[in-house]
Scaffold this motif. Structure first.
Motif, PDB file in Angstrom:
ATOM      1  N   ARG A  82       0.826  -1.211   0.000  1.00 56.90           N
ATOM      2  CA  ARG A  82       0.000   0.000   0.000  1.00 56.90           C
ATOM      3  C   ARG A  82       0.862   1.262   0.000  1.00 56.90           C
ATOM      4  N   LEU A  83       1.955   1.223   0.772  1.00 54.89           N
ATOM      5  CA  LEU A  83       2.829   2.390   0.852  1.00 54.89           C
ATOM      6  C   LEU A  83       3.435   2.723  -0.495  1.00 54.89           C
ATOM      7  N   ARG A  84       3.832   1.702  -1.243  1.00 52.27           N
ATOM      8  CA  ARG A  84       4.486   1.927  -2.527  1.00 52.27           C
ATOM      9  C   ARG A  84       3.563   2.548  -3.572  1.00 52.27           C
ATOM     10  N   LYS A  85       2.273   2.518  -3.326  1.00 50.73           N
ATOM     11  CA  LYS A  85       1.331   3.156  -4.252  1.00 50.73           C
ATOM     12  C   LYS A  85       1.316   4.669  -4.083  1.00 50.73           C
ATOM     13  N   ILE A  86       1.808   5.143  -2.919  1.00 52.25           N
ATOM     14  CA  ILE A  86       1.724   6.580  -2.643  1.00 52.25           C
ATOM     15  C   ILE A  86       3.066   7.230  -2.307  1.00 52.25           C
ATOM     16  N   LYS A  87       4.054   6.438  -1.868  1.00 52.89           N
ATOM     17  CA  LYS A  87       5.331   7.028  -1.454  1.00 52.89           C
ATOM     18  C   LYS A  87       6.512   6.135  -1.797  1.00 52.89           C
ATOM     19  N   LYS A  88       7.685   6.764  -1.871  1.00 52.28           N
ATOM     20  CA  LYS A  88       8.924   6.040  -2.144  1.00 52.28           C
ATOM     21  C   LYS A  88       9.824   5.981  -0.915  1.00 52.28           C
ATOM     22  N   THR A  89       9.250   6.113   0.269  1.00 53.80           N
ATOM     23  CA  THR A  89      10.025   6.085   1.507  1.00 53.80           C
ATOM     24  C   THR A  89      10.883   4.830   1.571  1.00 53.80           C
ATOM     25  N   PRO A  90      12.195   4.942   1.819  1.00 55.60           N
ATOM     26  CA  PRO A  90      13.047   3.748   1.928  1.00 55.60           C
ATOM     27  C   PRO A  90      12.560   2.819   3.039  1.00 55.60           C
ATOM     28  N   VAL A  91      12.557   1.527   2.767  1.00 53.13           N
ATOM     29  CA  VAL A  91      12.059   0.552   3.738  1.00 53.13           C
ATOM     30  C   VAL A  91      13.094  -0.547   3.967  1.00 53.13           C
ATOM     31  N   LEU A  92      13.429  -0.749   5.239  1.00 50.68           N
ATOM     32  CA  LEU A  92      14.289  -1.858   5.653  1.00 50.68           C
ATOM     33  C   LEU A  92      13.399  -2.867   6.366  1.00 50.68           C
ATOM     34  N   MET A  93      13.280  -4.077   5.804  1.00 50.84           N
ATOM     35  CA  MET A  93      12.369  -5.061   6.367  1.00 50.84           C
ATOM     36  C   MET A  93      13.069  -5.981   7.360  1.00 50.84           C
ATOM     37  N   LEU A  94      12.326  -6.364   8.407  1.00 48.14           N
ATOM     38  CA  LEU A  94      12.812  -7.285   9.423  1.00 48.14           C
ATOM     39  C   LEU A  94      11.954  -8.544   9.409  1.00 48.14           C
ATOM     40  N   THR A  95      12.575  -9.689   9.575  1.00 46.89           N
ATOM     41  CA  THR A  95      11.803 -10.920   9.684  1.00 46.89           C
ATOM     42  C   THR A  95      12.611 -11.982  10.394  1.00 46.89           C
ATOM     43  N   ALA A  96      11.915 -12.911  11.015  1.00 48.22           N
ATOM     44  CA  ALA A  96      12.587 -14.036  11.666  1.00 48.22           C
ATOM     45  C   ALA A  96      12.812 -15.160  10.670  1.00 48.22           C
TER      46      ALA A  96
END
Length: 241
Positions: A89-103
């Protein structure tokens, strides 16, 4: 009495700003594990970032779309809305850099995150120094600055060491002065509004005093040269490209 109360309130705000506004960039951390969220936020603030937090995907999405962040640290497994959906959803409105975390340490999860629009990916448990380094890197890349060193005339800014030199000599800056300088340098050639500077440099719980920005700009000019930071009246500040 009223004037005294105003003076005390003003002094209280100054103290709060001095203690809390050390963020060089504004980060949103979306993580549902309370201990990890608290630890991450504290660690990032100690590294010099302004940090907002969210404990579920819906809250994270609301904050991400409502305010401007320099980067998001986003967990995959979240209540109410998972990290995949938030990122989509975010990528439809913004290009804010995202660092993803997961186990999850599976290749298809990493591929899915990057294909969905994540800028980088860290697997839990992670090394904090690596996370911070990756965060700095995606912020630099989003600003078109791939290298840690920014050279503007006789001034050199090392974003990894958070140090500044002028003609080869170290220039002592306060945390706030460095924060302001780095943000303007990463956006050199652009006029950055006062509102944007406050939104990017200060936590969501901070109150603002506009004259403090003028003070920090004045200090930067004294240390780096009067013309280093330009004022565009009615618009904001700029470091020429």
């Amino acid at each position: 009495m009223l004037e005294v109360e105003k003076s005390l309130a003003f002094a209280g705000k100054i103290d709060m700003l001095t203690e809390n506004r050390n963020g060089q960039m504004r980060i949103l951390v979306v993580e549902d594990e309370p201990d990890l969220l608290k630890s991450l936020a504290q660690a990032l603030r100690e590294e010099g970032y302004a940090v907002d937090t969210a404990e579920d995907g819906e809250e994270g999405m609301y904050k991400a779309e409502s305010w401007e962040y320099d980067a998001l640290v986003l967990d995959v497994m979240l209540p109410k809305m998972d990290g995949w959906e938030l990122l989509k959803r975010l990528r439809k409105i913004k290009k804010t850099p995202v660092l993803m975390l997961t186990a999850r340490d599976r290749t298809n999860d990493r591929v899915r995150g990057l294909d969905t629009g994540a800028d980088d990916y860290v697997v839990k448990p992670f090394d904090l120094e690596e996370l911070v380094a990756r965060l700095r890197a995606i912020i630099r890349r989003s600003s078109g600055q791939a290298q840690a060193r920014i050279e503007i005339g006789e001034v050199t800014i090392d974003t990894a060491a958070r140090s500044v030199k002028r003609d080869g000599d170290e220039v002592p800056l306060t945390a706030r002065e460095y924060s302001l300088l780095e943000y303007l340098a990463l956006h050199r050639g652009e006029v950055v509004s006062r509102t944007t500077l406050y939104e990017h440099l200060f936590d969501e719980d901070d109150s603002t005093l506009s004259n403090l920005l003028d003070v920090h700009v004045s200090n930067l000019r004294k240390k780096l040269g009067h013309d280093f930071v330009s004022t565009r009246r009615g618009h904001g500040y700029c470091i020429e490209g």
